[in-house]
Scaffold this active site. Structure first.
Site, mmCIF file in Angstrom:
data_model
loop_
_atom_site.group_PDB
_atom_site.id
_atom_site.type_symbol
_atom_site.label_atom_id
_atom_site.label_comp_id
_atom_site.label_asym_id
_atom_site.label_seq_id
_atom_site.Cartn_x
_atom_site.Cartn_y
_atom_site.Cartn_z
ATOM 1 N N GLU A 215 0.854 -1.252 0.113
ATOM 2 C CA GLU A 215 0.194 -0.005 0.098
ATOM 3 C C GLU A 215 0.845 1.357 0.188
ATOM 4 O OE1 GLU A 215 -2.191 -0.544 3.432
ATOM 5 O OE2 GLU A 215 -0.908 0.290 4.795
ATOM 6 N N CYS A 216 0.400 2.572 -0.601
ATOM 7 C CA CYS A 216 1.150 3.654 -0.452
ATOM 8 C C CYS A 216 2.378 3.515 -0.934
ATOM 9 C CB CYS A 216 1.033 3.978 1.026
ATOM 10 S SG CYS A 216 1.772 5.784 1.213
ATOM 11 N N GLY A 217 3.498 3.858 -0.243
ATOM 12 C CA GLY A 217 4.757 3.644 -0.961
ATOM 13 C C GLY A 217 5.173 2.256 -1.154
ATOM 14 N N LEU B 164 3.476 0.346 -2.880
ATOM 15 C CA LEU B 164 2.802 0.216 -4.354
ATOM 16 C C LEU B 164 4.001 0.970 -5.435
ATOM 17 C CD1 LEU B 164 -1.160 0.615 -3.748
ATOM 18 C CD2 LEU B 164 0.275 -1.526 -4.528
#
Length: 397
Positions: free
Chosen positions: A328-330, A332
């Site tokens: 998730e977030c970073g 990805l």
């Protein structure tokens, strides 16, 4: 349970820095301090954890029931001397018009005494109607006192004290003056994470020194001791699997540090052994049954991440060979083909056929709801014994 709720009139009042200082200063007494943060947040909890020496837990109306919030507070603070809950934004601010998800609502739900932090830049007599207004707006709130922050000097402090004592009955618990050591570098999603700042502990101790000198800590302890028992709740943690059955890799380093402690604890209780993976230093993955890559600021480490080609290739090969991976977030961004930032483009893992482009301003920030589809690769989730497939979440990017 002794506890305090640290809030402010509005955001950017310095309450996070003050809360960091309070955690560290109280820990010197020595008290065991258990920090909590209202709402979804990763960066402030990193600092609060570093200052207290204990993992900071979040209390969030959107992703937790009222009973879960009360249970989380009582459970993780049960072996501490004092719990410190830091608010987000202003005391009465929230998404709901009726204030049902505000900081004030959380303080009332947990029956926690509130210490109001006031940014005093450019004001003197104006603090009196502000304090009286907050007092009158919700009489059921346990407003225990005020700490003046960003005070301009001894003359400014004297005026603030005289005005408050003349026009209100608010106890003054401290007056913290402007000082370079009371500032922490900010980034596009908030304060600089403490895991990236090599001198974090030194800065925390400098903040604690200033707080210790300018805040009435014995009075704060007395206020925390006045808190009534946390209201009872009907919530319990799931049963624990005593022997780990799977090995889950957790990427934790200067690039990836955004994890909720309660999520990691839930994985362990479900039978996972958590294995730390350093994406900056490790050359290959250990033997794993799954991989979790959380958020962070990979753009600040993108050259080092990219230079670690052996690990990038190993992660890509493992995922393509069927290793379950949640990012998730970073995380990805790391799995994308490239990260593009400040005119530079560097290769990443390349599992996701897209590039992650960093913009100057946040592009998504707030609460969201997700719904599982037939493409969901893992079993359907359950929330509060409900078979609904709606997942309550938040986004910061």
């Amino acid at each position: 349970m002794n506890r305090l709720f640290i809030s402010a009139a509005h955001k950017s009042s310095g309450k996070t820095t003050l809360s960091i200082g309070l955690c560290a200063a109280l820990s010197r007494q020595p008290y065991t301090v258990q920090p909590f943060k209202k709402g979804p947040d990763y960066i402030d909890p990193l600092w609060l954890s570093a200052a207290s020496g204990r993992a900071c837990h979040n209390l969030d109306f959107n992703t937790m029931t009222h009973d879960e919030i009360r249970f989380t507070l009582a459970h993780y603070a049960q072996d501490s001397d004092i719990a410190l809950i830091e608010a987000n934004k202003g005391l009465f601010d929230g998404m709901a018009l009726d204030g049902s998800d505000s900081n004030a609502a959380l303080a009332k739900l947990t029956q926690s005494p509130v210490v109001l932090v006031i940014n005093t830049v450019g004001t003197t007599r104006g603090v009196a109607p502000l304090l009286l207004g907050y007092q009158a707006f919700d009489p059921d709130l346990l407003l225990a006192g005020v700490i003046f922050n960003l005070v301009g000097g001894s003359r400014h402090e004297s005026k603030l004290r005289q005005i408050t004592e003349t026009y209100t009955d608010f106890p003054i618990l401290g007056a913290v003056h402007k000082h370079p050591d009371m500032q922490i570098e900010e980034r596009h999603l908030g304060l600089m994470p403490s895991n990236e700042q090599q001198q974090a502990q030194q800065q925390i101790q400098r903040i604690a020194d200033l707080v210790e000198q300018q805040v009435d800590l014995p009075r704060l302890i007395q206020i925390s001791q006045s808190a009534p028992p946390v209201p009872p709740c009907h919530y319990a943690l799931p049963e624990t699997h005593h022997a780990p059955t799977v090995r889950i890799g957790i990427c934790r380093d200067a690039a990836f540090a955004f994890y909720y402690p309660s999520d990691l604890i839930a994985l362990e209780r479900a039978g996972a052994k958590l294995i730390t993976v350093d994406t900056l230093q490790d050359s290959h993955l250990p033997e794993l049954d799954g991989l979790f890559i959380g958020g962070g600021f990979p753009e600040t480490q993108m050259q080092t991440l990219s230079a670690n080609q052996p690990l990038r290739q190993h992660i890509k090969q493992a995922i393509e060979n069927g290793l379950p991976c949640y990012a998730e977030c970073g995380g990805l961004m790391y799995l994308a083909e490239h990260i593009i930032w400040q005119g530079q483009s560097v290769p990443m893992v390349g599992v996701i056929p897209a590039d992650a482009v960093m913009c100057e301003r946040p592009q998504g920030r707030g609460y969201i709801r997700l719904k599982e589809t037939e493409h969901m690769p893992w079993a359907k989730t359950k929330r509060d014994n409900d078979t609904s497939t709606v997942i309550y979440a938040h986004e910061f990017h």
